[in-house]
Scaffold this motif. Structure first.
Motif, short mmCIF file in Angstrom:
data_model
loop_
_atom_site.label_atom_id
_atom_site.label_comp_id
_atom_site.label_asym_id
_atom_site.label_seq_id
_atom_site.Cartn_x
_atom_site.Cartn_y
_atom_site.Cartn_z
N LEU A 94 58.24 35.91 -30.24
CA LEU A 94 57.25 36.03 -31.30
C LEU A 94 57.72 35.35 -32.57
N TRP A 95 59.00 35.45 -32.87
CA TRP A 95 59.54 34.77 -34.05
C TRP A 95 59.41 33.26 -33.93
N ILE A 96 59.69 32.75 -32.74
CA ILE A 96 59.59 31.31 -32.52
C ILE A 96 58.14 30.85 -32.67
N VAL A 97 57.21 31.60 -32.08
CA VAL A 97 55.79 31.26 -32.20
C VAL A 97 55.35 31.34 -33.66
N GLN A 98 55.85 32.34 -34.38
CA GLN A 98 55.49 32.50 -35.79
C GLN A 98 56.01 31.34 -36.63
N ILE A 99 57.22 30.92 -36.40
CA ILE A 99 57.79 29.80 -37.17
C ILE A 99 57.05 28.50 -36.87
#
Length: 74
Positions: A5-10
């Motif tokens: 989720l962090w990767i998708v958010q960034i």
């Protein structure tokens, strides 16, 4: 899952920055005086597609922000 989720958010945040910078200004400026602002009508179709893409990337960003904020996957 949280890392994903962090990767998708960034990625979505970076895409939002780029998409907002690509948008053309909404004012016609001095071209509106002589009617030259309607000279290129195909730009409206590109702008419409860019608006839709920006909307979907913003939705993805907001959803991932809420999911990581609530720590559901911890």
């Amino acid at each position: 899952m949280l890392t994903f989720l962090w990767i998708v958010q960034i990625i979505s945040a970076l895409l939002l920055i780029v998409l907002v910078l690509i948008h053309s200004p909404k004012g016609d400026g001095i071209a509106a005086i002589g009617g030259a602002s309607q000279m290129f009508s195909s730009q409206k179709n590109a702008e419409s597609g860019l608006n839709k893409l920006t909307m979907w990337i913003a939705i993805i960003f907001f959803v991932t922000t809420f999911l990581t904020g609530f720590n559901i996957f911890k």
